[in-house]
Design an enzyme around this catalytic site. Structure first.
Site, PDB file in Angstrom:
ATOM      1  N   ASP A   5       0.872  -1.187   0.000  1.00 25.89           N
ATOM      2  CA  ASP A   5       0.000   0.000   0.000  1.00 25.89           C
ATOM      3  C   ASP A   5       0.910   1.239   0.000  1.00 25.89           C
ATOM      4  OD1 ASP A   5      -3.040   0.824   1.787  1.00 25.89           O
ATOM      5  OD2 ASP A   5      -1.683   2.186   0.750  1.00 25.89           O
ATOM      6  N   TYR A  64      -1.942  10.033  -3.122  1.00 26.80           N
ATOM      7  CA  TYR A  64      -2.134  11.235  -3.952  1.00 26.80           C
ATOM      8  C   TYR A  64      -1.145  12.328  -3.534  1.00 26.80           C
ATOM      9  CZ  TYR A  64      -6.763   9.432  -5.466  1.00 26.80           C
ATOM     10  OH  TYR A  64      -7.787   8.693  -5.985  1.00 26.80           O
ATOM     11  N   ASP A  67      -3.854   2.357  -5.116  1.00 24.31           N
ATOM     12  CA  ASP A  67      -2.525   2.325  -4.484  1.00 24.31           C
ATOM     13  C   ASP A  67      -2.206   1.021  -3.770  1.00 24.31           C
ATOM     14  OD1 ASP A  67      -3.921   2.577  -2.066  1.00 24.31           O
ATOM     15  OD2 ASP A  67      -2.391   3.899  -1.217  1.00 24.31           O
ATOM     16  N   GLU A  68      -2.974  -0.026  -4.052  1.00 25.69           N
ATOM     17  CA  GLU A  68      -2.697  -1.287  -3.376  1.00 25.69           C
ATOM     18  C   GLU A  68      -2.560  -2.435  -4.361  1.00 25.69           C
ATOM     19  OE1 GLU A  68      -5.482  -1.969  -0.125  1.00 25.69           O
ATOM     20  OE2 GLU A  68      -5.636   0.209   0.097  1.00 25.69           O
ATOM     21  N   ARG A  74      -1.080  14.957   8.909  1.00 28.94           N
ATOM     22  CA  ARG A  74      -1.792  14.034   9.809  1.00 28.94           C
ATOM     23  C   ARG A  74      -1.439  14.295  11.276  1.00 28.94           C
ATOM     24  NH1 ARG A  74      -2.298   8.341   6.321  1.00 28.94           N
ATOM     25  NH2 ARG A  74      -2.515   9.431   4.330  1.00 28.94           N
TER      26      ARG A  74
END
Ligand code: DCP
Ligand code: MG
Ligand code: MG
Length: 553
Positions: A18, A23, A110-111, A55
């Site tokens: 992942d 983005y 994305d995985e 984050r």
């Protein structure tokens, strides 16, 4: 439990990869100055993701913009509504992972799941089992259990984690992206364990710790494979936690689910997942849509569709296939009832519109023709002489032809005759080379643009086909090269084949006889007016014929 039984269960080695804040990383690669600032990716009024600096301020995925700005007033926002660059990067990641196994399954953008069982077996044969754990430092081992199953899964997973480390390094070195990996004996556990240590880390789970990992999840909705709808049904049975699901009576679950689904759900709660990694092919469709403020005029629709089309053509270029069907999606807004409704219409399209390979080389007339087809469809969906309100427009392409490969089609002809062709056409080839047009469209200039799918524009440069094949095959072993005399003998002794009116006769006469005959018979069979193919889709029998490479512009 008997060892053989375990062996069956734990025989596979699955890696889940992942990409970190996907983005955001793609945007940072485009604008490196964003690397050290809190960065949010905005779609409409939502921050869909953010980098890890943001984050730390409490920004979470899919947070409202207003809330995000309150938490982090210095948040730098980049618009992420155009998925093109994300999609392109996504396929690059998958392509890199395919170096390790042909069984790679894409999940979202994305995985990827990679089944490396075979590679592990190969490495096992060459590995000294007493060599220890070379990857202990880079892999988080999840779970407190230290008694390991004796089936051999321990060493397999350790080798798997070495492979995962290599994969992540490759992704970083080649594409500049950091990622996380999860290593386990099934997809479910690989995905869950992947998310336990982020960002830029990898984690491994030995089977004996599977239950512990499953019980660490907050609720059944946290189990990949259980979505909102299923969890709502489970809630109605009083099943909320993973433990609730483990303890539920199968007969109870069967009251609300098919028995297979009931068993599947309960298995998940124990970390059991026998589903195979499914090799992902190319997407079934390529599409883009854009919601918009009320559009009430035809010219606005055309403008918007033109923009969408330009972006979509870049996807077609990256994909490499030739679309056969185009679909228009609209969302109509009804002011009276205050409701919206999506409607779609599709029609066949001439794949030859897209053969240039590079959007920059696409004939502008073809782009206009596609736009005309879209507008025709629009007029069939909307009564344009009455007031209308559109809030979304989308274009997608479905059903594809593979791009014709010269090696599989006319190449054998050319290979056979290449020596002759190179002699009789050498003057033309040279003069072509010096013309500005041929420089722009020459195959070599395409190759320089590093687009492996890029091909010359066959309709535009008739002789460049020969040039290309000459270039490609002049070093090939030719099983049956003809001599010049052979050609002269042949051309003198055979009857003249009629030249289709759409082909330049001087070019036609230079072709091998067999090809002339094939072109003439295809011409007779086809007689297609491609420009109006929308109205006559049934007439298109074979669009990928060599005739298309020779018709005059
Ligand atoms: N995405 C989205 N809508 C969501 C979730 C994600 O459009 N509800 C997009 C933005 C993400 C990308 O998909 O960058 C991948 O999703 P992930 O859940 O893997 O999130 P990230 O890669 O951004 O972050 P992480 O580091 O947690 O994997
Ligand atoms: Mg991610
Ligand atoms: Mg993801």
């Amino acid at each position: 439990m008997n060892v053989d039984e375990y062996k069956d269960e734990h025989a596979r080695t699955i890696i889940h990869i992942d990409i970190d804040c996907f983005y955001a990383q793609v945007e940072i690669l485009k604008r490196p100055e964003l690397k050290n600032v809190p960065l949010g990716i905005q779609q409409k009024n939502i921050v869909v993701t953010s980098n890890y600096i943001a984050r730390e301020f409490g920004i979470r995925k899919c947070m409202l913009l207003t809330e995000a700005m309150q938490l982090c007033p210095n948040l730098v926002l980049v618009n992420g509504e155009d998925l093109n660059d994300y999609r392109t990067m996504s396929y690059k990641v998958t392509t890199l992972l395919q170096k390790y196994s042909e069984i790679v399954e894409r999940l979202g953008l994305d995985e990827n799941f990679v089944d490396v069982t075979k590679l592990v077996e190969q490495k096992l044969k060459n590995t000294d089992r007493s060599a220890g754990d070379p990857n202990q430092d880079v892999t988080n081992i999840v779970g407190s259990n230290d008694s390991y199953c004796q089936c051999g899964c321990e060493i397999r997973l350790k080798i798997g984690s070495l492979i995962a480390d290599e994969m992540r390094r490759l992704i970083h070195n080649q594409l500049g992206l950091t990622s996380c990996a999860g290593i386990a004996h099934n997809k479910l556990l690989a995905k869950i364990v992947c998310s336990t240590h982020k960002p830029n880390q990898q984690s491994m789970l030995f089977p004996d710790s599977a239950l512990e990992l499953m019980l660490s999840l907050n609720n059944v909705e946290s189990i990949p494979g259980i979505g909102r709808a299923t969890s709502d049904i489970l809630k109605s049975l009083g099943v909320r936690t993973v433990q609730d699901l483990q303890n539920a009576e199968l007969s109870e679950l069967h009251r609300l689910f098919e028995i297979d689904k009931a068993k599947f759900l309960q298995n998940l709660s124990f970390g059991i997942d026998n589903s195979p990694v499914k090799k992902s092919g190319k997407p079934l469709s390529l599409g883009l849509e854009d919601s918009c403020k009320l559009i009430c005029a035809e010219n606005e629709v055309k403008e918007k569709l033109g923009d969408l089309l330009k972006r979509l053509l870049l996807l077609v270029e990256a994909d490499g296939r030739l679309p056969k069907t185009i679909k228009l999606t609209i969302r109509k807004f009804d002011k009276l009832t205050n409701t919206s409704r999506r409607e779609t219409k599709q029609t066949n399209i001439n794949p030859q519109f897209f053969t240039s390979g590079c959007v920059s080389q696409m004939n502008p007339n073809n782009i206009q023709k596609i736009l005309m087809i879209l507008m025709n469809m629009f007029r069939k969906l909307v009564r344009v002489h009455k007031p209308f309100h559109i809030t979304l427009l989308g274009i997608s392409l479905v059903k594809f032809n593979e791009r014709p490969s010269f090696r599989n089609s006319i190449a054998p002809f050319l290979r056979k005759d290449i020596e002759v062709q190179s002699i009789i056409s050498i003057e033309n080839l040279n003069s072509n080379e010096s013309s500005p047009e041929s420089r722009t469209h020459s195959p070599s200039s395409c190759r320089e643009s590093s687009d492996p799918e890029c091909e010359p524009t066959p309709k535009r440069t008739k002789l460049s086909i020969f040039k290309r094949n000459f270039l490609e095959y002049d070093t090939c072993e030719s099983p049956s090269k003809l001599r010049v005399q052979d050609l002269q003998l042949t051309s003198d002794s055979v009857q003249k084949v009629r030249c289709p009116s759409s082909i330049d006769e001087s070019v036609f006469r230079e072709l091998p006889l067999e090809m002339q005959q094939e072109l003439w018979s295809e011409y007779k069979n086809s007689q297609i007016d491609y420009a109006s193919c929308e109205n006559k889709p049934k007439k298109i029998k074979s669009t990928n014929t060599i005739l298309n490479y020779f018709v005059k512009q």
